[in-house]
Scaffold this motif. Structure first.
Motif, mmCIF file in Angstrom:
data_model
loop_
_atom_site.group_PDB
_atom_site.id
_atom_site.type_symbol
_atom_site.label_atom_id
_atom_site.label_comp_id
_atom_site.label_asym_id
_atom_site.label_seq_id
_atom_site.Cartn_x
_atom_site.Cartn_y
_atom_site.Cartn_z
ATOM 1 N N VAL A 153 94.232 -23.438 121.387
ATOM 2 C CA VAL A 153 93.677 -24.751 121.006
ATOM 3 C C VAL A 153 94.676 -25.833 121.400
ATOM 4 O O VAL A 153 95.841 -25.536 121.685
ATOM 5 C CB VAL A 153 93.371 -24.867 119.484
ATOM 6 N N VAL A 154 94.202 -27.066 121.411
ATOM 7 C CA VAL A 154 95.096 -28.199 121.659
ATOM 8 C C VAL A 154 95.579 -28.731 120.312
ATOM 9 O O VAL A 154 94.760 -29.028 119.431
ATOM 10 C CB VAL A 154 94.370 -29.323 122.435
ATOM 11 N N THR A 206 99.621 -26.500 123.404
ATOM 12 C CA THR A 206 98.454 -25.603 123.341
ATOM 13 C C THR A 206 98.838 -24.277 122.658
ATOM 14 O O THR A 206 99.003 -23.249 123.315
ATOM 15 C CB THR A 206 97.883 -25.339 124.749
ATOM 16 N N SER A 244 81.307 -22.861 116.456
ATOM 17 C CA SER A 244 82.118 -21.805 117.085
ATOM 18 C C SER A 244 82.490 -20.699 116.092
ATOM 19 O O SER A 244 82.442 -20.886 114.870
ATOM 20 C CB SER A 244 83.401 -22.410 117.675
ATOM 21 N N ARG A 245 82.901 -19.579 116.654
ATOM 22 C CA ARG A 245 83.309 -18.450 115.789
ATOM 23 C C ARG A 245 84.534 -18.803 114.967
ATOM 24 O O ARG A 245 84.644 -18.411 113.810
ATOM 25 C CB ARG A 245 83.604 -17.226 116.647
ATOM 26 N N LYS A 246 85.449 -19.520 115.597
ATOM 27 C CA LYS A 246 86.673 -19.850 114.848
ATOM 28 C C LYS A 246 86.333 -20.689 113.624
ATOM 29 O O LYS A 246 86.937 -20.537 112.573
ATOM 30 C CB LYS A 246 87.712 -20.515 115.756
ATOM 31 N N HIS A 303 91.028 -29.554 116.891
ATOM 32 C CA HIS A 303 89.594 -29.833 116.861
ATOM 33 C C HIS A 303 88.811 -28.650 117.412
ATOM 34 O O HIS A 303 89.298 -27.943 118.294
ATOM 35 C CB HIS A 303 89.276 -31.074 117.716
ATOM 36 N N ASP A 329 84.422 -26.943 117.804
ATOM 37 C CA ASP A 329 82.982 -27.086 117.590
ATOM 38 C C ASP A 329 82.650 -26.372 116.283
ATOM 39 O O ASP A 329 83.074 -25.225 116.077
ATOM 40 C CB ASP A 329 82.243 -26.444 118.784
#
Ligand code: FMN
Length: 198
Positions: free
Chosen positions: A52-53, A35, A72-74, A67, A69
């Motif tokens: 994140v993973v 992570t 998302s902001r990222k 991965h 969404d």
């Protein structure tokens, strides 16, 4: 006293160890590299960082995958800049790894399809959240997640795989007998490695 690791004074072995650890991080939830923190820069040029993973790390292509969404902001920040950095420190091995490079969102291509196909049901559910991640809500529970069966259809539209093509890598090993810090810079098909002051 434990012997020094074989990579201690060996740049090539340090690079090999870096990729071995990242590969293990992608495969094993218990790894200190599972992570990492992901850094991006937002529209106001402010640094942003979050966990994140790590889903894949491939030494051959020098790429990492995670991965997120696509709402998302990222995802917005990566789409805007095409850049990302990742960092993790593992207390057990006393190794810090830093990666920076070009980042690309994969939403509707074969890479995204394969990543979605390889995702577990409980991971897929998160991509069906309503409203979108980061939206302001009136109470902490004012959002919904789909049922697992619905998530397959609902989540895919929001899912995105991000591939980071590393351009610079850094490996820091802490040892009282002498810390070692190595930087690697993409050079054609290989890596140009050099020792750095820790
Ligand atoms: C252990 C852990 C693992 C996480 N893994 C992911 C991940 O793989 N992808 C992701 O988008 N967010 C992941 N998150 C959530 C992010 O850290 C972050 O809170 C969220 O995605 C919103 O970030 P953003 O607004 O910068 O897009 C994880 C959080 C934790 C604590």
């Amino acid at each position: 006293m434990t012997p020094l690791p074989a990579f201690h004074d060996d740049l090539d072995a340090s690079l090999a160890e870096l990729w071995r650890l990242l590969g293990e991080g992608a495969r094993k939830a218990g790894s200190g590299f599972h992570t990492p923190a992901l850094a991006t820069v937002d529209a106001e040029r402010r640094p942003q960082v979050r966990t994140v993973v790590l889903r894949a790390a491939d030494r051959e292509t020098g790429t990492l995958r995670f991965h997120c969404d696509r709402r998302s902001r990222k995802a917005d920040e990566i789409a805007a800049t095409g850049l990302a950095a990742l960092h993790a420190y593992d207390r057990d091995t006393k190794i810090q790894i830093r990666v920076s490079g070009q980042a690309r969102l994969h939403t509707d291509d074969a890479l995204a399809d394969a990543a979605w196909a390889g995702s577990m049901a409980m991971s897929r559910v998160c991509y069906g959240t309503v409203p979108a991640p980061g939206a302001r809500i009136a109470a902490g529970d004012a959002y919904t997640l789909p049922e697992a069966e619905e998530a397959v259809a609902l989540g895919r539209a929001n899912f995105c795989a991000v591939q980071v093509r590393a351009e610079a890598l850094e490996f820091l090993y802490l040892d009282r007998r002498g810390h070692r810090r190595a930087g690697f810079f993409r050079d054609g098909a290989g890596w140009d490695g050099r020792w750095l002051v820790p």
